[in-house]
Scaffold this active site. Sequence first.
Site, PDB file in Angstrom:
ATOM      1  N   HIS A  57       0.825  -1.213   0.000  1.00  0.00           N
ATOM      2  CA  HIS A  57       0.000   0.000   0.000  1.00  0.00           C
ATOM      3  C   HIS A  57       0.858   1.260   0.000  1.00  0.00           C
ATOM      4  O   HIS A  57       0.392   2.333   0.361  1.00  0.00           O
ATOM      5  CB  HIS A  57      -0.907   0.018   1.233  1.00  0.00           C
ATOM      6  N   HIS A 219      -7.152  -4.547  -0.824  1.00  0.00           N
ATOM      7  CA  HIS A 219      -6.534  -5.844  -1.087  1.00  0.00           C
ATOM      8  C   HIS A 219      -7.237  -6.543  -2.241  1.00  0.00           C
ATOM      9  O   HIS A 219      -7.122  -7.750  -2.420  1.00  0.00           O
ATOM     10  CB  HIS A 219      -6.595  -6.734   0.156  1.00  0.00           C
TER      11      HIS A 219
END
Lengths: 333, 333
Positions: A57, A219
């Site tokens: 991320h 995700h």
Amino acid sequence: MKKLINTPERLVQDALAGLEAAHADLLCVSYDPDIVVRVDAPVQKKVGIVSGGGSGHEPLHGGFVGRGMLDAACPGPIFTSPVPDQILAATHAVDGGAGVLYIVKNYSGDVMNFEIAAELAQAEGLEVTTVLINDDVAIKDSLNTAGRRGVGSTIVAEKLAGAAAEEGQPLAEVARICAQANAMGRSIGIALTSGTVPALGRPTFELGDDELEFGIGIHGEPGRQRMPMMPVSELVALMAEALLADLPFSHGDRVLAMVNGMGATPQIELYAVYAELDRYLKAAGIQIDRRLVGNLITSLDMAGCSITLVRLDDEMLRLWDAPVCTPALRWGC
Amino acid sequence: MKKLINTPERLVQDALAGLEAAHADLLCVSYDPDIVVRVDAPVQKKVGIVSGGGSGHEPLHGGFVGRGMLDAACPGPIFTSPVPDQILAATHAVDGGAGVLYIVKNYSGDVMNFEIAAELAQAEGLEVTTVLINDDVAIKDSLNTAGRRGVGSTIVAEKLAGAAAEEGQPLAEVARICAQANAMGRSIGIALTSGTVPALGRPTFELGDDELEFGIGIHGEPGRQRMPMMPVSELVALMAEALLADLPFSHGDRVLAMVNGMGATPQIELYAVYAELDRYLKAAGIQIDRRLVGNLITSLDMAGCSITLVRLDDEMLRLWDAPVCTPALRWGC
């Protein structure tokens, strides 16, 4: 799968080595357990702020370590929670005697492991408080989340808490401000393509040539629904409607607006998104007082974007404007 | 093709509207002709600095408009040179009586149109000097270039020239420093995928599932050769070898190192690249004194990266460290 990596197994550590080499003035990295720590930690009598979560991320969280924001980040493997040992090591590294705040995105693994670390730290006599971030309006529960997922507001929460800690505010106040950023923040994301987890070697999900996923998770978790592609003006209107209806935000509100790229969306498109958001909010009588446009909380090489709105008051505005000196967010220094 | 746009025809102007809305404290945008101008331009008695080129390379150039860097940027259509009228309008907007510097990447269309604009401006009695950037070591000539292409060193040239202008240095000095950044800078890029020009709707070129293009241009122009995919350590070694051999850089040199993403490559991979570059240069006895890692000169949604090395001296270091306040590069403010 084509990626600029050595092996999937080494990627997180290779990238951490790059982060440290590039920003040795701001942070240092320890391995086994892997933690990214502000270079002058622990800062005596300052609340220490620790966050973390799965890697993939970036710049979240390691890119937000530095003066005025995080004291430490705990990067797990790709899309996998950091372990309690890591979090405990970070806690020790940043404890300056004023307590430690954990900022935790609401995913079951993260929540559990930060809880265990907090118990271990408290058993040693350390003062630890946790704030959960759960700002994603897309869906209520998902496979790996009880309640809402934590996404873009995390960055605002980290910035405001970091500024409050830098001012010397006590743990309870820093935690209050952090929780307020979450309470006043809402996010929604969309994907045009799936990211590819290196160890898996293929996209997490498939989308048709004319499809987008509305409400995507960071995700690659499913969102609210698949939709046909549409002009960015219509897409941003749908995203903004979902956000405004939720808090709700209303006429006269002042907000921080964040347009975030998911990793593979170029800046020209992110600014096209921001232009539409600006038009939409102006028409709704909502004033954008501060904004961020860029890749801030990504999902590997996913194409897509998210929008975060955080309702601001004067205190939050002051803390947002305070100097910050991290690899990914920098002003006043 | 899936992109966050309204129509291909509107994209550049939509993104400019977003840039202005997000950064109204730094810059303003005029349309027809499209120019991005520093908010307080013209700055009296300061050399004005104008750059520009086709859009699709964001943040270049509009993201570098602001105090300490560019006074104006002229964004052409995607991958298409700005027209002389645009450049002339920018020249008028930034002329503070100390002359204007054009920083031009070496592509035939850009060179021609900046030349025409310079002649028009000079015919009006304005003082204009042009510096060409031609730092790409990949190939000597290409379809749309006589000589080497201009790529990553452009950003360093714009930053150093901007700082020199801000110090009040005269046009000849600002141009000298700009030319020095180019003379001391070398770049090489690679692509894993092609970008997609919106109006075309399909990738500019095709690469196999296990292939990369070594020496790619920022418009998808062919490079030196196609190669099989390889670990990033080997790839960076090849890229660094090409750079070091060219200037040449040698043991004891101090450099600014830039690892640039082409638009669709996530930060975790860019830091993996930086880690390898750091190791390689350390082993070669070359000291990285300053660095940038991020999406700086992109090619729409191309996946890939480029590396730029610029040999530094004390003057360049001082100018690099001077405050800069632009959307994409910011420190000391």
